[in-house]
Design an enzyme around this catalytic site. Structure first.
Site, short mmCIF file in Angstrom:
data_model
loop_
_atom_site.label_atom_id
_atom_site.label_comp_id
_atom_site.label_asym_id
_atom_site.label_seq_id
_atom_site.Cartn_x
_atom_site.Cartn_y
_atom_site.Cartn_z
N ARG A 123 0.88 -1.18 0.00
CA ARG A 123 0.00 0.00 0.00
C ARG A 123 0.90 1.22 0.00
NH1 ARG A 123 -2.36 4.37 0.29
NH2 ARG A 123 -4.51 4.67 1.02
N GLU A 183 -11.21 5.48 -4.78
CA GLU A 183 -11.55 4.05 -4.71
C GLU A 183 -12.11 3.56 -6.04
OE1 GLU A 183 -11.13 1.95 -2.19
OE2 GLU A 183 -10.29 3.44 -0.83
N ARG A 198 -0.85 -5.01 4.97
CA ARG A 198 -0.14 -4.57 3.77
C ARG A 198 1.10 -3.77 4.15
NH1 ARG A 198 -5.10 -1.49 0.93
NH2 ARG A 198 -4.95 -0.47 2.96
#
Length: 213
Positions: A52, A60, A102
């Site tokens: 990430r 998004e 992540r």
């Protein structure tokens, strides 16, 4: 005199050990190939590590029945064009992982292109500083301010907001609507009042995810 030298040597050794344990892992880079691109700010490496991008947030993409946010597809396509199938250099900061497991990282291409920054520069990502990961916050903010001035990408028709004012927290790097309880709890030392959302963005603050101002 000999005892004093021993103490000095011991202190030096401890400092070297501390640097090796706590500083070196943060500064160490990893080189890997990008196997998959999920969206504008998330990739997967060939070794299975999910990355990430640190310091930024892109719109998004469509998921779970929700439509894509404006320019989400453009951010995804740019990220894919820059990274998919290519070898990249991964650089982490003080906090290495998010709550989803992540790896939080800054990503660089072999020629030196800063992928996180490229997305911000094109107006396809916003600065999203999350202390203690602040290594490139000023570099990213400089790119965001330029994108705002040039009104590119997300800034072409950015909404200044409808609230009479917004409460910024310089410690958390978030801004809130006037009725948000998190904003109201902001201490005087960390509190900044903005006339609109754009002023907060220009200072590098991001919207609170609770009140979504």
């Amino acid at each position: 005199m000999r005892d004093k030298r021993k103490k000095v040597c011991l202190v030096v050794c401890l400092l070297v050990l501390w640097a090796h344990l706590f500083i070196a892992p943060v500064l160490a880079d990893m080189v890997a190939t990008v196997a998959w691109v999920f969206d504008g700010d998330t990739i997967k490496l060939s070794n299975g590590t999910k990355i990430r991008y640190a310091g930024i947030n892109t719109p998004e993409v469509a998921h779970d029945g929700q439509p894509a946010q404006p320019l989400a597809d453009e951010a995804y396509l740019l990220n894919r064009r820059l990274t998919r199938g290519r070898q990249v250099r991964i650089q982490v900061d003080k906090e290495k992982y998010d709550q989803y497991g992540r790896m939080l990282a800054y990503v660089f291409l072999p020629g030196g292109t800063f992928v996180n920054g490229a997305l911000v520069e094109k107006g396809l990502a916003m600065v999203y500083t999350t202390p203690p990961n602040v290594r490139y916050d000023q570099d990213l903010l400089t790119l965001q301010r330029r994108a705002m001035r040039e009104r590119v990408g997300l800034w072409a028709s950015a909404d200044p907001g409808k609230e009479p004012f917004y409460i910024g927290n310089t410690r958390s790097r978030r801004f809130h609507g006037p009725s948000c309880h998190l904003g109201q709890k902001t201490g005087r030392r960390n509190k900044v009042v903005y006339r609109n959302r754009l002023e907060a963005f220009y200072d590098g603050l991001s919207p609170c995810k609770k009140c979504n101002p």
